[in-house]
Write an enzyme that holds these catalytic residues in place. Sequence first.
Site, PDB file in Angstrom:
ATOM      1  CG  HIS A  16      40.359  57.111  27.340  1.00 21.00           C
ATOM      2  ND1 HIS A  16      40.147  57.085  25.981  1.00 21.00           N
ATOM      3  CD2 HIS A  16      39.578  56.120  27.844  1.00 21.00           C
ATOM      4  CE1 HIS A  16      39.288  56.118  25.685  1.00 21.00           C
ATOM      5  NE2 HIS A  16      38.918  55.521  26.808  1.00 21.00           N
ATOM      6  N   PRO A  60      30.898  58.592  28.060  1.00 23.47           N
ATOM      7  CG  PRO A  60      32.196  58.484  26.124  1.00 23.47           C
ATOM      8  CD  PRO A  60      31.580  59.454  27.083  1.00 23.47           C
TER       9      PRO A  60
END
Length: 384
Positions: free
Chosen positions: A280, A80
């Site tokens: 991340h 994503p």
Amino acid sequence: MKPASFLALKDFELSARKKLPRPVFAYVSGAAEDNLSYTANDDAFSDLDLIPQVLMDVSARTQQTTLLGRTYAAPFGIAPMGLSALSAYRGDIVQAMAARKASIPMVLSGSSLIPMEDVIAAAPGTWFQAYLPGETTRIDALLDRARNAGFHELVVTVDIPVAANRENNVRAGFSTPLRPSLRLALDGLSHPQWLIRTFGRTLLRHGMPHFENSFAERGAPILSSNVLRDFTARDHFNWDHIRHIRQRWKGPLIIKGILHPHDARIAQDVGVDAIIVSNHGGRQLDGAIAPLRILPDIVAATSLPVMIDSGFRRGSHILKAMALGAAFVFVGRPFNYAAALGGEAGVTHAVGLLKAEIDRDMAMLGVCTCSELAPSHVRYRHKT
């Protein structure tokens, strides 16, 4: 873009830097503070050597991988990435369509600028990733919307209790929403191809982009002098909310952002279906451990499927992670750059490059399936 001129995923970044306005490229490429975690991700791959076996008859090799009840053509998917429609025209849709045609998963970001309903209509089978507040009413509304849209797999990212200190964004003039300024206008005008083909075409055909999927309702516009993006109550989000989500969401529930074995055990106890080990991409806590280094500890702590992302650029990177116990890998930034340069065709070419590397590396490692990869195929040069 001439696809044949790009021979590896890293090749896309240099060309994307030239095509995209400085603030947009900075958002995609940047990490937090001193880039320690961003750099550590790459260092972890370099520090892990492969140990091939020879004369193994690898003529019947296949990358096909089964995950959460679905079979994919390769052991990787598209991670994503927020604001993909700012770096490429209809960026989320072209990534999702390329992934579907390649029979790999793509995960739509909750920070995307195209309504989730449009994305999954174009590419059924897309996963949805959510950034959730610690408010059950808002959580429930977003879950209902995602379910009604047709999403089956839900990824909840849990490593963002507060916004990261991304100093590079400030230096490059990037903010969410973007603030109109002379500097921003000059950045756009100096990149006319992007201005006309991406931003201009979006405005003409779809209007001003908004944060469409952060909540059940439409969010802030991407360009505004006085509207603020809503980050409220994320620091209230906790395991009780995950338990609540588990009760409401009937499809596969995946938790993204795990870096501690204890958290992996809690996730299993709560009833999630899989986890994604992630820092991340180095964009949150600078100094957080590279996921590859902690992966074996997390695999040992749980019987859940353990996926991983952050820093993957090569087929050999993916095989190293699978040798350490990863069930699947997600790759982000390179596919964003590929979409910016060539739309769906660019993403398709990037996927093909990665699949070709995996196929070649499997043959040279002496394995026919990804499930044959084991810790005996890798060794660290230094203690971790």
